[in-house]
Design an enzyme around this catalytic site. Structure first.
Site, PDB file in Angstrom:
ATOM      1  N   PRO A  64       0.792  -1.228   0.000  1.00 21.83           N
ATOM      2  CA  PRO A  64       0.000   0.000   0.000  1.00 21.83           C
ATOM      3  C   PRO A  64       0.825   1.278   0.000  1.00 21.83           C
ATOM      4  CG  PRO A  64      -0.100  -1.102   2.136  1.00 21.83           C
ATOM      5  CD  PRO A  64       0.554  -2.058   1.186  1.00 21.83           C
ATOM      6  N   ASN A  65       0.315   2.229  -0.752  1.00 22.79           N
ATOM      7  CA  ASN A  65       0.835   3.599  -0.848  1.00 22.79           C
ATOM      8  C   ASN A  65       2.125   3.727  -1.662  1.00 22.79           C
ATOM      9  OD1 ASN A  65      -1.231   4.881   0.784  1.00 22.79           O
ATOM     10  ND2 ASN A  65      -0.340   3.739   2.492  1.00 22.79           N
ATOM     11  N   ARG A 116       4.805  11.181  -2.354  1.00 25.41           N
ATOM     12  CA  ARG A 116       4.502  10.853  -0.963  1.00 25.41           C
ATOM     13  C   ARG A 116       5.718  11.121  -0.067  1.00 25.41           C
ATOM     14  NH1 ARG A 116       4.670   4.711   1.261  1.00 25.41           N
ATOM     15  NH2 ARG A 116       3.867   5.157   3.327  1.00 25.41           N
ATOM     16  N   TYR A 146      10.925   9.363   1.482  1.00 23.10           N
ATOM     17  CA  TYR A 146      11.004   8.340   0.435  1.00 23.10           C
ATOM     18  C   TYR A 146      11.684   8.805  -0.847  1.00 23.10           C
ATOM     19  CZ  TYR A 146       7.775   5.978   3.580  1.00 23.10           C
ATOM     20  OH  TYR A 146       7.220   5.382   4.681  1.00 23.10           O
ATOM     21  N   ASN A 203       8.328  -5.264  -0.779  1.00 24.54           N
ATOM     22  CA  ASN A 203       8.169  -4.081   0.066  1.00 24.54           C
ATOM     23  C   ASN A 203       6.687  -4.025   0.394  1.00 24.54           C
ATOM     24  OD1 ASN A 203       8.019  -1.702   1.398  1.00 24.54           O
ATOM     25  ND2 ASN A 203       9.025  -0.448  -0.183  1.00 24.54           N
ATOM     26  N   ALA A 229       3.177  -0.672   4.959  1.00 22.63           N
ATOM     27  CA  ALA A 229       2.693  -0.782   6.340  1.00 22.63           C
ATOM     28  C   ALA A 229       2.227  -2.189   6.699  1.00 22.63           C
ATOM     29  CB  ALA A 229       1.567   0.224   6.573  1.00 22.63           C
ATOM     30  N   HIS A 258       4.184  -4.451   9.095  1.00 23.10           N
ATOM     31  CA  HIS A 258       4.119  -4.343  10.552  1.00 23.10           C
ATOM     32  C   HIS A 258       2.829  -4.928  11.128  1.00 23.10           C
ATOM     33  CE1 HIS A 258       7.326  -1.651   9.478  1.00 23.10           C
ATOM     34  NE2 HIS A 258       6.503  -0.825   8.859  1.00 23.10           N
ATOM     35  N   ASP A 267       1.760 -15.590   6.748  1.00 21.92           N
ATOM     36  CA  ASP A 267       1.329 -16.977   6.524  1.00 21.92           C
ATOM     37  C   ASP A 267       1.476 -17.366   5.055  1.00 21.92           C
ATOM     38  OD1 ASP A 267       0.744 -17.237   9.195  1.00 21.92           O
ATOM     39  OD2 ASP A 267      -1.436 -17.230   8.944  1.00 21.92           O
ATOM     40  N   GLU A 317      12.697  -9.300   2.326  1.00 23.97           N
ATOM     41  CA  GLU A 317      11.897  -8.121   2.699  1.00 23.97           C
ATOM     42  C   GLU A 317      12.754  -6.879   2.494  1.00 23.97           C
ATOM     43  OE1 GLU A 317      10.392  -8.144   6.792  1.00 23.97           O
ATOM     44  OE2 GLU A 317      10.646  -5.968   6.846  1.00 23.97           O
ATOM     45  N   HIS A 341      12.812  -2.328   2.332  1.00 29.72           N
ATOM     46  CA  HIS A 341      12.197  -1.023   2.561  1.00 29.72           C
ATOM     47  C   HIS A 341      13.110   0.056   2.007  1.00 29.72           C
ATOM     48  CE1 HIS A 341       9.297  -2.924   5.145  1.00 29.72           C
ATOM     49  NE2 HIS A 341      10.310  -3.599   5.656  1.00 29.72           N
ATOM     50  N   LEU A 342      12.491   1.107   1.522  1.00 25.91           N
ATOM     51  CA  LEU A 342      13.261   2.273   1.062  1.00 25.91           C
ATOM     52  C   LEU A 342      13.927   2.958   2.253  1.00 25.91           C
ATOM     53  CD1 LEU A 342      10.350   3.410  -1.181  1.00 25.91           C
ATOM     54  CD2 LEU A 342      12.647   3.062  -2.097  1.00 25.91           C
ATOM     55  N   SER A 343      13.140   3.185   3.294  1.00 26.74           N
ATOM     56  CA  SER A 343      13.639   3.920   4.462  1.00 26.74           C
ATOM     57  C   SER A 343      14.234   2.954   5.479  1.00 26.74           C
ATOM     58  CB  SER A 343      12.493   4.712   5.098  1.00 26.74           C
ATOM     59  OG  SER A 343      11.497   3.820   5.592  1.00 26.74           O
ATOM     60  N   ARG A 383      13.046   5.007  12.593  1.00 26.92           N
ATOM     61  CA  ARG A 383      11.765   5.729  12.559  1.00 26.92           C
ATOM     62  C   ARG A 383      10.910   5.356  13.777  1.00 26.92           C
ATOM     63  NH1 ARG A 383       9.225   5.186   6.789  1.00 26.92           N
ATOM     64  NH2 ARG A 383       7.923   6.842   7.678  1.00 26.92           N
ATOM     65  N   ARG A 431       7.309   0.822  13.557  1.00 30.87           N
ATOM     66  CA  ARG A 431       7.926   0.298  12.315  1.00 30.87           C
ATOM     67  C   ARG A 431       9.094  -0.644  12.610  1.00 30.87           C
ATOM     68  NH1 ARG A 431       5.469   3.616   8.411  1.00 30.87           N
ATOM     69  NH2 ARG A 431       5.076   5.681   9.247  1.00 30.87           N
TER      70      ARG A 431
END
Ligand code: DQA
Length: 155
Positions: A10-11, A18, A23, A74, A77, A80, A87, A98, A100-102, A107, A111
């Site tokens: 999402p997002n 954003r 990001y 990625n 949210a 988390h 599953d 896994e 993530h950009l950040s 943070r 997170r």
């Protein structure tokens, strides 16, 4: 040929607009181009997708598992919060990295916990779009190594 699904949650369709202070200004389409370039260098077939819906991501993880593909994810949210994604990864046994950009650990506290990390090979975060390329390289490396070990010895 090694097949890797790069999945975005999402997002992430809003990248570029954003929270650019977190990001950056690179869009998801830019990242897709970078990933496709890297995949060509590695000789990997890549499927690149984004959804704001948890169930779509579950379907795509199951699809990758059924194809014997690897995953770079990625999950945004959902990283988390989503027992369903966790599953799907553990149930399909798909080798997953896994990303993530950040740097999620620098943070907010919420997170710092990932439900996906324990069922992933490893986690890469904090390198901006480069996290995707490192993730692709990592899952490719693991899949090549697993295929080598699965082959009967030549001796
Ligand atoms: C993110 C980090 C997540 O905590 C956040 O919810 C995102 C993006 C990242 O790439 O840095 O949506 O996954």
């Amino acid at each position: 040929m090694i097949n890797v699904h790069v999945l975005n949650g999402p997002n992430l369709n809003q990248l570029g607009r954003r929270e650019p202070q977190i990001y950056g200004s690179t869009t998801l389409a830019d990242i897709e181009n970078l990933v496709r370039g890297k995949a060509e260098t590695l000789g990997v077939a890549v499927t690149f997708r984004q959804s704001n819906h948890e169930g779509h991501l579950v379907d795509w993880i199951q699809e990758a598992g059924a194809q014997g593909a690897g995953i770079v994810i990625n999950a945004g949210a959902y990283t988390h919060t989503s027992i369903a994604l966790r599953d799907a990864i553990s149930g399909s046994g798909v080798p997953t990295v896994e990303i993530h950009l950040s740097n999620v650990h620098a943070r907010e506290g919420f997170r710092h916990r990932s439900l996906l990390a324990p069922v992933s090979i490893g986690v890469i975060c904090g390198f901006g779009p480069m996290s995707y390329l490192l993730g692709l390289e990592a899952v490719h490396h693991v899949m090549v190594e697993r295929a080598r070990l699965a082959k009967p010895s030549q001796h």
